[in-house]
Every structure is written in structure tokens, then in C-alpha cells.
Write a protein that holds these residues in place. Structure first.
Motif, PDB file in Angstrom:
ATOM      1  N   VAL A  79      -2.173  17.830   7.724  1.00 44.64           N
ATOM      2  CA  VAL A  79      -3.730  17.514   6.501  1.00 44.64           C
ATOM      3  C   VAL A  79      -3.127  17.383   5.562  1.00 44.64           C
ATOM      4  O   VAL A  79      -2.712  18.421   4.498  1.00 44.64           O
ATOM      5  N   LEU A  80      -3.733  16.781   4.427  1.00 40.95           N
ATOM      6  CA  LEU A  80      -3.429  16.531   3.325  1.00 40.95           C
ATOM      7  C   LEU A  80      -4.519  16.709   2.348  1.00 40.95           C
ATOM      8  O   LEU A  80      -5.948  16.080   2.881  1.00 40.95           O
ATOM      9  N   HIS A 178      -5.563  10.133   6.723  1.00 39.99           N
ATOM     10  CA  HIS A 178      -4.094   9.237   5.521  1.00 39.99           C
ATOM     11  C   HIS A 178      -3.306   8.806   6.477  1.00 39.99           C
ATOM     12  O   HIS A 178      -3.395   9.226   7.581  1.00 39.99           O
ATOM     13  N   ARG A 179      -3.150   7.107   5.771  1.00 37.93           N
ATOM     14  CA  ARG A 179      -1.609   6.402   6.104  1.00 37.93           C
ATOM     15  C   ARG A 179      -0.569   6.238   5.246  1.00 37.93           C
ATOM     16  O   ARG A 179      -0.977   6.270   3.905  1.00 37.93           O
ATOM     17  N   ILE A 180       0.017   6.977   5.315  1.00 35.47           N
ATOM     18  CA  ILE A 180       1.644   7.228   4.724  1.00 35.47           C
ATOM     19  C   ILE A 180       3.022   6.533   4.753  1.00 35.47           C
ATOM     20  O   ILE A 180       3.067   6.519   5.661  1.00 35.47           O
ATOM     21  N   ARG A 181       3.453   5.501   3.795  1.00 36.38           N
ATOM     22  CA  ARG A 181       3.743   4.771   4.238  1.00 36.38           C
ATOM     23  C   ARG A 181       4.844   4.269   2.883  1.00 36.38           C
ATOM     24  O   ARG A 181       4.706   3.924   1.732  1.00 36.38           O
ATOM     25  N   ALA A 182       6.164   3.472   3.107  1.00 37.32           N
ATOM     26  CA  ALA A 182       7.059   3.030   2.317  1.00 37.32           C
ATOM     27  C   ALA A 182       6.641   1.961   2.167  1.00 37.32           C
ATOM     28  O   ALA A 182       6.689   0.633   3.399  1.00 37.32           O
ATOM     29  N   VAL A 183       6.640   1.020   1.098  1.00 33.42           N
ATOM     30  CA  VAL A 183       5.899  -0.496   1.257  1.00 33.42           C
ATOM     31  C   VAL A 183       7.139  -0.771  -0.184  1.00 33.42           C
ATOM     32  O   VAL A 183       7.038   0.105  -0.866  1.00 33.42           O
ATOM     33  N   GLY A 184       7.551  -2.447  -0.613  1.00 31.21           N
ATOM     34  CA  GLY A 184       8.196  -3.032  -1.368  1.00 31.21           C
ATOM     35  C   GLY A 184       7.138  -3.356  -2.571  1.00 31.21           C
ATOM     36  O   GLY A 184       5.958  -3.420  -2.027  1.00 31.21           O
ATOM     37  N   ALA A 185       7.256  -3.326  -4.028  1.00 36.71           N
ATOM     38  CA  ALA A 185       6.689  -3.420  -4.942  1.00 36.71           C
ATOM     39  C   ALA A 185       6.256  -5.494  -4.113  1.00 36.71           C
ATOM     40  O   ALA A 185       7.102  -6.147  -4.619  1.00 36.71           O
ATOM     41  N   SER A 194       7.143  -2.458 -13.759  1.00 35.23           N
ATOM     42  CA  SER A 194       8.303  -2.338 -14.990  1.00 35.23           C
ATOM     43  C   SER A 194       9.527  -2.126 -13.506  1.00 35.23           C
ATOM     44  O   SER A 194      10.275  -1.276 -14.539  1.00 35.23           O
ATOM     45  N   MET A 195       8.909  -2.246 -12.770  1.00 30.22           N
ATOM     46  CA  MET A 195      10.483  -3.306 -11.408  1.00 30.22           C
ATOM     47  C   MET A 195      10.337  -4.052 -11.125  1.00 30.22           C
ATOM     48  O   MET A 195       9.466  -5.004 -10.998  1.00 30.22           O
ATOM     49  N   ALA A 196      11.578  -4.367 -10.351  1.00 30.75           N
ATOM     50  CA  ALA A 196      11.542  -5.406  -9.407  1.00 30.75           C
ATOM     51  C   ALA A 196      11.310  -5.985  -7.957  1.00 30.75           C
ATOM     52  O   ALA A 196      10.603  -4.598  -7.556  1.00 30.75           O
ATOM     53  N   GLU A 197      10.995  -6.902  -7.821  1.00 33.59           N
ATOM     54  CA  GLU A 197       9.300  -7.468  -6.833  1.00 33.59           C
ATOM     55  C   GLU A 197      10.717  -6.869  -5.580  1.00 33.59           C
ATOM     56  O   GLU A 197      11.957  -6.645  -5.144  1.00 33.59           O
ATOM     57  N   GLY A 198      10.156  -6.157  -4.942  1.00 37.40           N
ATOM     58  CA  GLY A 198      10.427  -5.534  -3.623  1.00 37.40           C
ATOM     59  C   GLY A 198      11.241  -3.995  -3.751  1.00 37.40           C
ATOM     60  O   GLY A 198      11.293  -3.448  -2.375  1.00 37.40           O
ATOM     61  N   ALA A 199      11.483  -3.561  -4.853  1.00 35.90           N
ATOM     62  CA  ALA A 199      11.952  -1.690  -4.934  1.00 35.90           C
ATOM     63  C   ALA A 199      10.889  -1.223  -4.516  1.00 35.90           C
ATOM     64  O   ALA A 199       9.779  -2.149  -4.551  1.00 35.90           O
ATOM     65  N   ALA A 200      10.730   0.340  -4.177  1.00 37.94           N
ATOM     66  CA  ALA A 200      10.803   0.764  -3.542  1.00 37.94           C
ATOM     67  C   ALA A 200       9.248   1.444  -4.178  1.00 37.94           C
ATOM     68  O   ALA A 200       9.702   1.983  -5.154  1.00 37.94           O
ATOM     69  N   CYS A 201       8.430   1.572  -3.849  1.00 37.51           N
ATOM     70  CA  CYS A 201       6.544   2.010  -3.619  1.00 37.51           C
ATOM     71  C   CYS A 201       6.088   2.675  -2.571  1.00 37.51           C
ATOM     72  O   CYS A 201       5.901   2.501  -1.037  1.00 37.51           O
ATOM     73  N   LEU A 202       5.093   4.198  -2.927  1.00 36.69           N
ATOM     74  CA  LEU A 202       4.997   4.605  -1.928  1.00 36.69           C
ATOM     75  C   LEU A 202       2.911   4.320  -1.749  1.00 36.69           C
ATOM     76  O   LEU A 202       2.717   4.950  -2.909  1.00 36.69           O
ATOM     77  N   ALA A 203       2.786   3.873  -0.461  1.00 37.59           N
ATOM     78  CA  ALA A 203       1.555   3.821  -0.243  1.00 37.59           C
ATOM     79  C   ALA A 203       0.572   4.711   0.390  1.00 37.59           C
ATOM     80  O   ALA A 203       1.090   5.961   1.552  1.00 37.59           O
ATOM     81  N   VAL A 204      -0.694   5.676   0.173  1.00 38.77           N
ATOM     82  CA  VAL A 204      -1.071   6.429   0.331  1.00 38.77           C
ATOM     83  C   VAL A 204      -2.759   5.300   0.423  1.00 38.77           C
ATOM     84  O   VAL A 204      -3.377   5.926  -0.173  1.00 38.77           O
ATOM     85  N   GLU A 205      -2.740   5.179   1.814  1.00 45.54           N
ATOM     86  CA  GLU A 205      -4.602   4.569   2.215  1.00 45.54           C
ATOM     87  C   GLU A 205      -5.262   5.826   2.834  1.00 45.54           C
ATOM     88  O   GLU A 205      -4.466   7.139   3.989  1.00 45.54           O
ATOM     89  N   ARG A 206      -6.836   5.490   2.819  1.00 42.25           N
ATOM     90  CA  ARG A 206      -7.103   6.659   3.050  1.00 42.25           C
ATOM     91  C   ARG A 206      -8.748   6.229   3.297  1.00 42.25           C
ATOM     92  O   ARG A 206      -9.292   5.222   2.620  1.00 42.25           O
ATOM     93  N   ARG A 207      -9.434   6.649   4.839  1.00 40.99           N
ATOM     94  CA  ARG A 207     -10.614   6.237   5.179  1.00 40.99           C
ATOM     95  C   ARG A 207     -11.177   7.404   4.561  1.00 40.99           C
ATOM     96  O   ARG A 207     -10.833   9.253   5.779  1.00 40.99           O
ATOM     97  N   THR A 208     -12.386   7.494   4.421  1.00 40.12           N
ATOM     98  CA  THR A 208     -12.941   9.314   5.014  1.00 40.12           C
ATOM     99  C   THR A 208     -14.248   8.253   5.081  1.00 40.12           C
ATOM    100  O   THR A 208     -15.139   6.987   5.367  1.00 40.12           O
ATOM    101  N   THR A 216     -15.699   4.761   2.107  1.00 34.70           N
ATOM    102  CA  THR A 216     -14.480   4.070   1.514  1.00 34.70           C
ATOM    103  C   THR A 216     -12.678   4.188   2.068  1.00 34.70           C
ATOM    104  O   THR A 216     -12.773   4.601   3.111  1.00 34.70           O
ATOM    105  N   PHE A 217     -12.311   3.016   1.570  1.00 35.66           N
ATOM    106  CA  PHE A 217     -11.240   2.686   1.878  1.00 35.66           C
ATOM    107  C   PHE A 217     -10.443   2.784   0.969  1.00 35.66           C
ATOM    108  O   PHE A 217     -10.990   1.827  -0.191  1.00 35.66           O
ATOM    109  N   VAL A 218      -8.906   2.952   0.840  1.00 38.44           N
ATOM    110  CA  VAL A 218      -9.279   3.234  -0.149  1.00 38.44           C
ATOM    111  C   VAL A 218      -6.701   3.061  -0.478  1.00 38.44           C
ATOM    112  O   VAL A 218      -6.640   3.903   0.005  1.00 38.44           O
ATOM    113  N   ARG A 219      -6.360   1.881  -1.079  1.00 36.75           N
ATOM    114  CA  ARG A 219      -4.800   2.577  -0.494  1.00 36.75           C
ATOM    115  C   ARG A 219      -4.581   2.791  -2.829  1.00 36.75           C
ATOM    116  O   ARG A 219      -4.705   1.934  -3.677  1.00 36.75           O
ATOM    117  N   LEU A 220      -3.209   3.863  -2.172  1.00 36.59           N
ATOM    118  CA  LEU A 220      -3.543   3.862  -4.082  1.00 36.59           C
ATOM    119  C   LEU A 220      -1.499   4.005  -3.277  1.00 36.59           C
ATOM    120  O   LEU A 220      -0.664   4.610  -2.773  1.00 36.59           O
TER     121      LEU A 220
END
Length: 238
Positions: A79-80, A178-185, A194-208, A216-220
Motif C-alpha cells: 500500500v502506497l 497503484h501500478r508501478i512499472r519500468a518504461v522506456g522514455a 534530456s535523455m535518450a529515447e528508450g532510457a529507463a523511466c519509472l511510471a506510477v499509474e493510479r486509479r481512485t 481519476t486516472f493518472v500516470r506519473l
């Protein structure tokens, strides 16, 4: 002598095979009850029984008004807290600001139904924001707000309060996912951070939800080398 399978068992086995084989991957939308009824030539009661059994077994997730989807495998859950991004930036000792880059009132499209439990055509507010820590972009926000649940959002410009903090102050949420996953930029994220396409990003998706009503749905999206999530939890009993 082997007893012949009932129609219910046959349909159940066929759908299970599609899910377990990967032909229907996690997140795949299951055909509707009406479509399955027509495809197999059986009653809606039989199809509903199949879907209920699949949901009970954890193979599919049934979302009110949105349909049924293949469940995503979970290896661990925690739980976050829903934290304000301003608070995250303040913890770094840096000044915070944000910019609204997208603000569009529209009708929910088919692709939105997997993100937020709304009927196609329901009114939504689509928002995009960039949050800054000092001079550097800290986080990209992509959000959908149900205007059925929060009609006053249609007139809000979000000039003074960011959407997440505004919603928390207006609509008390009763449950969140919450859904948390690694994604490419993607191209936009690469340019923003200011990073290369495909570089590692962290995506936090939340529905309330508020009292069973989707809010709402939000992707950070955060640069993967500059952010981490920490959750404190205890082992379950039994």
C-alpha cells in the motif's frame, strides 16, 4: 467412460487456454458477454457463469461498465500513500513549480475504458502537467478526470493548485489502485528529461474511486535514475 464436457466447461477451458498461453496477454480486453453469447451460441447466463468463475480464479478482472480484462500477474503488493508531488520536491530541499501543458474537455474514447471505469462517451477532462524541482523537470503527469464524478473540474484552470492536490481537497477518495512499472522514455519524455529515447523511466499509474464511483486516472513518469518509491508494510497473517 469419459463424460462429455458441458458447454460451460468447454467455454471456460477455451478462454483459460487463451489466457495461460499468452494469446490474450495481461490487460487484454475480454469480449463482452453479448459477444461471447453470440460467438458460442449459448445463453448469457452460461457466459456470466464462466466469467464469474474466471474472476474468482484471479485470471480476469471485471470492471463495472468497462468490461472484463485479463489480470496482470502480481508478485508483491504494498500500500502506497497518495503523496503530493510538491511534498516530494520539498523533501529534496528544492523549489517547486508546475505547468499545465494540456487541458482538454472531451468524451471518453475506447482506449480510456482500460484506464478509468467509464462508459464510452462519458465526459472527461484530459490534463497534462510538468512538475519541476528547481530548474529541472521532476515528473510528467498525464491525467483523466471523470466529469460525472467531479463536474466542477470542467471550469477549473489549475493555475494555482496542481490537479492532484486539487482533487484531494475536493473529492475524498475511498479506494485507490497503484501500478508501478519500468518504461522506456518516449520521444516527449526524452526531450523533457534530456535523455535518450528508450532510457529507463519509472511510471506510477493510479486509479481512485469515491464510494465506488471512478474519479481519476493518472500516470506519473519519472526519470528512472533519479527517483525511487519506498513502501513500508508488514507480513500478512496466516
Amino acid at each position: 467412460m469419459t463424460r462429455p464436457q458441458s458447454l460451460h466447461q468447454s467455454i471456460l477451458g477455451e478462454i483459460e487456454d487463451k489466457i495461460l498461453s499468452g494469446a490474450w496477454p495481461p490487460g487484454h480486453r475480454i469480449p463482452s458477454e453479448h459477444e461471447l453469447t453470440a460467438h458460442y451460441g449459448v445463453s448469457r447466463m452460461t457466459v456470466n457463469k464462466v466469467l464469474t468463475q474466471l474472476a474468482a480464479g484471479g485470471l480476469i478482472e471485471r470492471r463495472r461498465r468497462a468490461g472484463s480484462f485479463v489480470s496482470r500477474p502480481l508478485t508483491q503488493s504494498a500500500v502506497l500513500d497518495i503523496r503530493d508531488i510538491r511534498t516530494e520536491v520539498a523533501a529534496l530541499g528544492l523549489p517547486y513549480r508546475y505547468e499545465v501543458t494540456v487541458r482538454r474537455r472531451r468524451r471518453a474514447a475506447g482506449a480510456d475504458r482500460a484506464l478509468i471505469d467509464l462508459q464510452a462517451g462519458a465526459p472527461v477532462l484530459e490534463l497534462g502537467c510538468v512538475h519541476f524541482a528547481g530548474a529541472r523537470p521532476f515528473c510528467r503527469e498525464e491525467r483523466l478526470i471523470s466529469l460525472d464524478a467531479v463536474p466542477e473540474a470542467a471550469e477549473e484552470r489549475f493555475d494555482e493548485v496542481a490537479p492532484g492536490a486539487w482533487l484531494v481537497g475536493r473529492v475524498p477518495w475511498t479506494s485507490a489502485e497503484h501500478r508501478i512499472r519500468a518504461v522506456g522514455a518516449d520521444r516527449d519524455a526524452a526531450a523533457l528529461f534530456s535523455m535518450a529515447e528508450g532510457a529507463a523511466c519509472l511510471a506510477v499509474e493510479r486509479r481512485t474511486w469515491s464510494a465506488e464511483r471512478p474519479v481519476t486516472f493518472v500516470r506519473l513518469t519519472y526519470p528512472g535514475d533519479a527517483h525511487e518509491l519506498v513502501a513500508r508494510f508488514a507480513p500478512t497473517q496466516g
